[in-house]
Design an enzyme around this catalytic site. Structure first.
Site, PDB file in Angstrom:
ATOM      1  N   ASN A   8      -2.802 -33.924 -11.475  1.00 26.68           N
ATOM      2  CA  ASN A   8      -2.444 -32.510 -11.327  1.00 26.68           C
ATOM      3  C   ASN A   8      -1.094 -32.336 -12.017  1.00 26.68           C
ATOM      4  OD1 ASN A   8      -1.758 -29.914 -10.583  1.00 26.68           O
ATOM      5  ND2 ASN A   8      -2.180 -30.194  -8.402  1.00 26.68           N
ATOM      6  N   ARG A 102      -6.988 -31.473 -12.685  1.00 28.26           N
ATOM      7  CA  ARG A 102      -7.000 -30.115 -12.170  1.00 28.26           C
ATOM      8  C   ARG A 102      -6.545 -29.179 -13.285  1.00 28.26           C
ATOM      9  NH1 ARG A 102      -2.575 -26.752  -9.157  1.00 28.26           N
ATOM     10  NH2 ARG A 102      -3.804 -24.987  -8.393  1.00 28.26           N
ATOM     11  N   HIS A 191      -7.936 -21.346  -6.123  1.00 31.17           N
ATOM     12  CA  HIS A 191      -8.109 -22.254  -4.980  1.00 31.17           C
ATOM     13  C   HIS A 191      -9.571 -22.646  -4.796  1.00 31.17           C
ATOM     14  CE1 HIS A 191      -4.221 -20.539  -2.943  1.00 31.17           C
ATOM     15  NE2 HIS A 191      -3.936 -21.550  -3.746  1.00 31.17           N
ATOM     16  N   ARG A 252       4.870 -14.373  -3.031  1.00 30.03           N
ATOM     17  CA  ARG A 252       4.077 -13.380  -3.755  1.00 30.03           C
ATOM     18  C   ARG A 252       3.714 -12.220  -2.840  1.00 30.03           C
ATOM     19  NH1 ARG A 252      -0.187 -17.793  -5.824  1.00 30.03           N
ATOM     20  NH2 ARG A 252       1.277 -19.190  -6.863  1.00 30.03           N
ATOM     21  N   GLU A 394      -8.158 -31.596  -1.934  1.00 28.90           N
ATOM     22  CA  GLU A 394      -8.508 -31.203  -3.288  1.00 28.90           C
ATOM     23  C   GLU A 394      -8.624 -32.404  -4.216  1.00 28.90           C
ATOM     24  OE1 GLU A 394      -6.679 -27.133  -4.436  1.00 28.90           O
ATOM     25  OE2 GLU A 394      -5.319 -27.963  -2.919  1.00 28.90           O
TER      26      GLU A 394
END
Length: 406
Positions: A8, A102, A191, A252, A394
């Site tokens: 990642n 990823r 996601h 955010r 993940e």
């Protein structure tokens, strides 16, 4: 032993994990930070198995850390290899059969794990216009990894891929069709790797057929998103053209009237870049209460801070609004799962998010909800809907999809 190396790659970081896919356990993991800065930080953790052949990991992890300058991602990979050579597991004795990467944005082109070729690299680069903060960094990691591990297949696993099952009614925005088409404006969702893993893990935990379940997955971390899953397929998701849309997040804003941005541009003189920074880095919990971490928000609320209380209330209000909308889209719900940092650890958030759904027979058991660790049921035995906490993985999901691609 066959292992998969999961990568990642961020703009200034490299996160990696060595997975044994047969036992589905992580053998080692590391994080290299501050790439390209004056001093980098290296962390490498070796997982220790309790007994030979036992798939359950102990808490006897061996952790190693160091600081040193790291010029770029190619040097970061050299540092990673040195960590494996010095601290283990040995990659000479356990060479990866594949490397899984990823990649945040696959646009409408990539809907499954994809074997990386030069042409795929070009496409990932082209999609950088849709994810300028993520895809270039992902691509830097891919190129560095292919230079080091040139004799094994590399696979791209896209965050957006799981949401490619959305119907046009769910992904289209109601704007001029030609403008949307020319500039690829649509809902993509993110996601996806986590939502896929959690929905499948929930079905397995319950011993239910994935194809028969209507699920809602709440991935609540610093970034947060919600997905409605019918029969193992994403049918609605809260993040949109970018990861900015939807729920309130750490920094955010989530949903906001676009006209508010026109107003800030005209009246406050904010530039496009300043508006981008405002909504992505100075909003959400941080913008409302000065803290991006839910633990700080909860502590502030308990201490009577008005700003923390309001931020928490807005956060919960948005969760309830989306859960209700997704129940309507699904025509009912069988399973609701919480995951990621906030979802897995914030007892109050889980309880409050579903507190108004008692009329549907959804009931949370306070004692079960207060427990920690592992996948678990937090609803009462007589609840009409199963409510679970499902720790996401993940890296394992990327390893699984990498193997499926080769």
């Amino acid at each position: 032993m066959s292992v998969v190396l999961v990568i990642n790659s961020g703009s200034s970081s490299l996160k990696y994990s060595l997975i044994d896919p047969q036992r589905e356990v992580e053998l080692a993991a590391g994080l290299i930070e501050r790439i390209g800065q004056d001093s980098g930080i290296v962390g490498h953790t070796v997982r220790v198995v309790a007994e030979p052949g036992q798939p359950v990991l102990t808490m006897l992890d061996a952790k190693h850390s160091a600081e040193r300058p790291i010029a770029d991602h190619h040097e970061a990979f050299a540092v990673m290899l040195a960590q494996f050579a010095e601290h283990g597991p040995s990659l000479d004795e356990n060479p990866p059969v594949a490397v899984g990467h990823r990649v945040v944005h696959g646009g409408a082109r990539f809907f499954e794990p994809t074997l990386i070729t030069d042409l795929v690299e070009i496409n990932i680069d082209d999609l950088s216009v849709l994810a300028p903060l993520h895809n270039p960094a992902n691509l830097a990691g891919i190129r560095a990894a292919r230079a080091v591990f040139g004799d094994v297949p590399h696979v791209a696993v896209f965050d957006t891929a799981f949401h490619q099952t959305l119907e046009p009614s769910a992904y289209a925005y109601a704007i001029d069709a030609e403008v949307a088409r020319d500039h690829r404006i649509r809902r993509y969702g993110f996601h996806g790797t986590s939502h896929k893993y959690v929905s499948e893990a929930a079905a397995a935990f319950l011993g239910r057929d994935l194809g028969e379940l209507r699920q809602i997955v709440l991935h609540l971390g610093n970034g947060a998103s919600m997905t409605a899953v019918r029969g193992g397929r994403s049918v609605e998701t809260s993040m949109g053209f970018t990861p900015l849309e939807g729920l309130v997040m750490g920094t955010r804003s989530g949903d906001i009237d676009p006209a508010a941005l026109f107003h800030l541009s005209r009246r406050a003189g904010l530039t496009t870049d300043e508006l981008d920074t405002l909504l992505n880095k100075r909003s959400g919990l941080l913008g409302m209460a000065g803290h991006s971490d839910m633990r700080d928000i909860l502590a502030g609320r308990d201490a009577g801070e008005e700003s923390a209380t309001l931020a928490y209330d807005v956060y919960i209000h948005r969760l309830r609004a989306y859960v209700g909308a997704y129940i309507a889209q699904l025509g009912g719900v069988d399973v609701i799962s919480f995951t990621a940092g906030v979802g897995e650890n914030a007892v109050e958030v889980r309880a409050d998010a579903l507190a108004t759904l008692g009329f549907m027979g959804i009931r949370i058991d306070p004692e079960r909800n207060a427990q920690r660790g592992g996948i678990r049921r937090i609803s009462t035995d007589d609840s009409a809907v199963e409510v679970l906490v499902v720790p996401t993985d993940e890296e394992l999901e990327i390893a699984r999809q990498t193997l499926s691609a080769i």
